[in-house]
Design an enzyme around this catalytic site. Sequence first.
Site, PDB file in Angstrom:
ATOM      1  N   CYS A   2       1.006  -1.067  -0.022  1.00  0.00           N
ATOM      2  CA  CYS A   2       0.014  -0.003   0.179  1.00  0.00           C
ATOM      3  C   CYS A   2       0.748   1.355  -0.112  1.00  0.00           C
ATOM      4  O   CYS A   2       1.830   1.328   0.728  1.00  0.00           O
ATOM      5  CB  CYS A   2      -0.956   0.014   1.258  1.00  0.00           C
ATOM      6  SG  CYS A   2      -1.966  -1.500   1.266  1.00  0.00           S
ATOM      7  N   ARG A  27       4.722   1.008  -7.036  1.00  0.00           N
ATOM      8  CA  ARG A  27       4.544  -0.034  -5.779  1.00  0.00           C
ATOM      9  C   ARG A  27       3.578  -0.804  -6.067  1.00  0.00           C
ATOM     10  O   ARG A  27       3.563  -1.958  -5.560  1.00  0.00           O
ATOM     11  CB  ARG A  27       4.205   0.700  -4.328  1.00  0.00           C
ATOM     12  CG  ARG A  27       5.294   1.942  -3.863  1.00  0.00           C
ATOM     13  CD  ARG A  27       4.873   2.642  -2.792  1.00  0.00           C
ATOM     14  NE  ARG A  27       4.485   1.852  -1.718  1.00  0.00           N
ATOM     15  CZ  ARG A  27       5.295   1.858  -0.656  1.00  0.00           C
ATOM     16  NH1 ARG A  27       6.659   2.261  -0.632  1.00  0.00           N
ATOM     17  NH2 ARG A  27       5.155   1.162   0.485  1.00  0.00           N
ATOM     18  N   TRP A  71      -3.051  -2.553  -1.995  1.00  0.00           N
ATOM     19  CA  TRP A  71      -2.647  -3.828  -2.231  1.00  0.00           C
ATOM     20  C   TRP A  71      -3.230  -4.674  -1.535  1.00  0.00           C
ATOM     21  O   TRP A  71      -2.951  -4.950  -0.181  1.00  0.00           O
ATOM     22  CB  TRP A  71      -1.073  -3.647  -2.068  1.00  0.00           C
ATOM     23  CG  TRP A  71      -0.401  -4.864  -2.939  1.00  0.00           C
ATOM     24  CD1 TRP A  71      -0.010  -4.819  -4.150  1.00  0.00           C
ATOM     25  CD2 TRP A  71       0.394  -6.117  -2.537  1.00  0.00           C
ATOM     26  NE1 TRP A  71       0.734  -5.782  -4.442  1.00  0.00           N
ATOM     27  CE2 TRP A  71       0.778  -6.842  -3.600  1.00  0.00           C
ATOM     28  CE3 TRP A  71       0.171  -6.542  -1.110  1.00  0.00           C
ATOM     29  CZ2 TRP A  71       1.607  -7.909  -3.475  1.00  0.00           C
ATOM     30  CZ3 TRP A  71       0.944  -7.893  -1.119  1.00  0.00           C
ATOM     31  CH2 TRP A  71       1.526  -8.535  -2.025  1.00  0.00           C
ATOM     32  N   ASN A  97      -0.976   1.354   5.987  1.00  0.00           N
ATOM     33  CA  ASN A  97      -0.243   0.159   5.290  1.00  0.00           C
ATOM     34  C   ASN A  97       0.163  -0.600   6.464  1.00  0.00           C
ATOM     35  O   ASN A  97       0.753  -0.032   7.202  1.00  0.00           O
ATOM     36  CB  ASN A  97       0.929   0.966   4.699  1.00  0.00           C
ATOM     37  CG  ASN A  97       2.059  -0.110   3.967  1.00  0.00           C
ATOM     38  OD1 ASN A  97       1.400  -1.464   3.671  1.00  0.00           O
ATOM     39  ND2 ASN A  97       3.107   0.271   3.612  1.00  0.00           N
ATOM     40  N   GLY A  98       0.377  -1.944   6.290  1.00  0.00           N
ATOM     41  CA  GLY A  98       0.318  -2.867   7.278  1.00  0.00           C
ATOM     42  C   GLY A  98      -0.482  -3.875   7.752  1.00  0.00           C
ATOM     43  O   GLY A  98      -1.579  -3.980   6.876  1.00  0.00           O
ATOM     44  N   GLU A 467      18.120 -15.006 -12.091  1.00  0.00           N
ATOM     45  CA  GLU A 467      17.567 -13.636 -12.286  1.00  0.00           C
ATOM     46  C   GLU A 467      16.936 -13.325 -13.449  1.00  0.00           C
ATOM     47  O   GLU A 467      15.965 -12.709 -13.520  1.00  0.00           O
ATOM     48  CB  GLU A 467      18.786 -12.698 -11.971  1.00  0.00           C
ATOM     49  CG  GLU A 467      18.554 -11.110 -12.083  1.00  0.00           C
ATOM     50  CD  GLU A 467      17.466 -10.617 -11.318  1.00  0.00           C
ATOM     51  OE1 GLU A 467      16.916 -11.306 -10.412  1.00  0.00           O
ATOM     52  OE2 GLU A 467      17.236  -9.617 -11.694  1.00  0.00           O
ATOM     53  N   LYS A 471      13.311 -12.129 -13.943  1.00  0.00           N
ATOM     54  CA  LYS A 471      12.780 -10.787 -14.770  1.00  0.00           C
ATOM     55  C   LYS A 471      11.862 -11.474 -15.932  1.00  0.00           C
ATOM     56  O   LYS A 471      10.946 -10.637 -15.996  1.00  0.00           O
ATOM     57  CB  LYS A 471      14.036 -10.288 -15.383  1.00  0.00           C
ATOM     58  CG  LYS A 471      15.102  -9.753 -14.855  1.00  0.00           C
ATOM     59  CD  LYS A 471      14.463  -8.357 -14.096  1.00  0.00           C
ATOM     60  CE  LYS A 471      13.864  -8.463 -12.599  1.00  0.00           C
ATOM     61  NZ  LYS A 471      14.526  -8.381 -11.613  1.00  0.00           N
ATOM     62  N   GLU A 474       8.259 -12.225 -14.167  1.00  0.00           N
ATOM     63  CA  GLU A 474       7.623 -11.216 -13.573  1.00  0.00           C
ATOM     64  C   GLU A 474       6.896 -10.185 -14.512  1.00  0.00           C
ATOM     65  O   GLU A 474       5.891  -9.649 -14.137  1.00  0.00           O
ATOM     66  CB  GLU A 474       8.348 -10.533 -12.241  1.00  0.00           C
ATOM     67  CG  GLU A 474       9.561  -9.944 -12.824  1.00  0.00           C
ATOM     68  CD  GLU A 474      10.452  -9.469 -11.408  1.00  0.00           C
ATOM     69  OE1 GLU A 474       9.732  -9.126 -10.247  1.00  0.00           O
ATOM     70  OE2 GLU A 474      11.594  -9.178 -11.539  1.00  0.00           O
ATOM     71  N   HIS A 490      18.477 -34.098 -14.001  1.00  0.00           N
ATOM     72  CA  HIS A 490      17.913 -34.603 -12.748  1.00  0.00           C
ATOM     73  C   HIS A 490      16.386 -34.332 -12.509  1.00  0.00           C
ATOM     74  O   HIS A 490      15.995 -34.659 -11.429  1.00  0.00           O
ATOM     75  CB  HIS A 490      18.735 -34.162 -11.453  1.00  0.00           C
ATOM     76  CG  HIS A 490      20.185 -34.626 -11.694  1.00  0.00           C
ATOM     77  ND1 HIS A 490      20.759 -35.703 -11.449  1.00  0.00           N
ATOM     78  CD2 HIS A 490      21.206 -33.855 -12.015  1.00  0.00           C
ATOM     79  CE1 HIS A 490      21.917 -35.765 -11.646  1.00  0.00           C
ATOM     80  NE2 HIS A 490      22.376 -34.728 -11.823  1.00  0.00           N
ATOM     81  N   LYS A 589       6.409  -2.911  -5.082  1.00  0.00           N
ATOM     82  CA  LYS A 589       8.098  -2.479  -5.341  1.00  0.00           C
ATOM     83  C   LYS A 589       8.595  -2.940  -3.872  1.00  0.00           C
ATOM     84  O   LYS A 589       9.702  -3.438  -3.532  1.00  0.00           O
ATOM     85  CB  LYS A 589       8.179  -1.188  -5.585  1.00  0.00           C
ATOM     86  CG  LYS A 589       9.591  -0.847  -5.648  1.00  0.00           C
ATOM     87  CD  LYS A 589      10.314  -1.336  -6.784  1.00  0.00           C
ATOM     88  CE  LYS A 589      11.996  -0.998  -7.171  1.00  0.00           C
ATOM     89  NZ  LYS A 589      12.595  -1.941  -8.067  1.00  0.00           N
TER      90      LYS A 589
END
Length: 594
Positions: A2, A27, A71, A97-98, A467, A471, A474, A490, A589
């Site tokens: 948020c 964010r 969010w 937020n939280g 990475e 990328k 996402e 394997h 973010k």
Amino acid sequence: MCGIVGYVGHRAAQPVLVNCLKRLEYRGYDSCGIALLGKDVEIYKDAIRIEALEKKLRPHINKAGIGHTRWATHGKPSQGNAHPHADCTGKIAVVHNGVIDNYLALREKLTQEGHKFRSDTDTEVIPHLIEKYFQGDLQEAVSKAIGDMSGSYAFVAIHSDWDGMVVARNESPLILGVGDKENLVASDVPAVLDYTDRVIYLEDGDIGVVTGDGVRCFRNGKQIDREVHRIPWSIEEAQKGGYAHFMIKEIHEQPRVIRNTYKGYISALEPVVNLGIRKDAGINDILFIACGTSYYAALVGQQVIQSLTQIPVRVEIASEFNYSDTVLGRTWVIVITQSGETADVMRALKKAKEVGCRTLAITNVVGSSATRLADETLYITAGPEICVAATKSFIAQLTMLYLMGLAWASGDIRSRVSMATELRQLPDKVQQLIDREEEIAAFGKYLAKYENVFFVGRGLNYPVALEGALKLKEISYIHAEGYPAGELKHGPFALLTPKTPVVAIAARDNTYDTLMANIKEIKARESPVLAIAEEGDIEIEKYVDFAVRVPKVSPIFSPIVNAVALQLLAYYTAKERGCSIDTPRNLAKSVTVE
Ligand code: F6R
């Protein structure tokens, strides 16, 4: 997570709040809203984008208000669950937020006392608690309300009978922007940069009282001084500046970011590295703790630092470390976090401090929570990173990890000097690669038609494969997996078909020949192979279908150029698929919940 904003000052609050919310869009959010302070509190909110909300607003001249991007954690995205939330009288509004851990018990008690709830959120208990305790003094009511609450919060409250805003913080980031006859509140610095570059970071347990005339901070009822930090970021850095997306702008900034990160630490005359932070003789080992992309940087750093310094280095994912029995002896705990606010990382840092470990934070954000808790800080100076997907902060983290390896290296001085010299040439190498982005864009178009992609690498480039996969998944929503090249046989081989391309990172180091053998195995399963290969590597053409060429660098620095190539590949793949590149679905973010 948020986003919170608040404004009080000489301007009409409404356009300021909308502008600040737009600066927090990166964010990630699913709904948004604002409340304006006048004779009553007027609330506009919905599960829509900020631009759509803006169109619904009627002009207001009110000089104070609060805003929020949500969010969803408790309750689906909807108008009712969007913030701000109000009390029963409609005089109080709160953005938060939280997570309020005991909200169910509070809600039940408040309901019995006659309060009516209209949403499924944990947040809504806050305005009702404030209503319960308000007797003309909002600061006092907020102070009593937080006495009843447990959990994490950063919130801003307004009351139509009170001038200004009252804010409180516990385990969620909150800053005060200190302006000239105007003051702001926000969950992150870019929100206030249009109005001021002076910010105060509130600490857990702080209450702030913000009016047009000034900001005051309180702790346990007593007024205290909090340092005002000047933020070295310009508003231009936080804008797109003609690029289609923040992501591609931030990829293009990387040559400068590498330079800025090493600048203060390598002398131009004598290329030796001095970080100003000494490795203590009493330290037995280093433990890197991080999440996501920062964790992959740590995996590269582990190999670099171990090989240059002979110090044993371990790496843990913060959320796992927090529930593990990891042995911390004379361990130097180093957290790597772009934002400096990631909740899992903050918890890990607290845990390490509690057992008496020396701690260091590597971060991008001046004054962030990690910097205030860790014993020491090294800044990566990447500038504001707005795209949700990390790019330039990863490259800056790698640069800092090379600097650490060089600063604490025990080997021959000549090889250290030559490495430091090569480090200073990396910005030009990265620029050469970026100059050829059209070629990589063509490979992005090719990958865009697939639904599953594997990324493989070995040694230093195994974390780069992780990475690269992160990328791609996402921002393009293509299912992507990163693997050590030797591991595919394997299990994952079962998934290889002509419809599962494999991106293979072919660094010219001691893993090259085995990687070629792995590529042959992959080709035998008919998967198309796209290599990330050094310029002049003719050999690779015998093995793969396509090759993205990267400039030649020493193997130890290959993660830098290979990672930039994979960033461009992910970007152009996502662009071809028409994805929302800067704000991917479901992502935030700064991840300030555990
Ligand atoms: C991926 C990404 C995330 C972050 C992670 C940690 O592109 O950005 O995986 O790396 O959330 O964030 P920080 O570094 O702020 O602790």
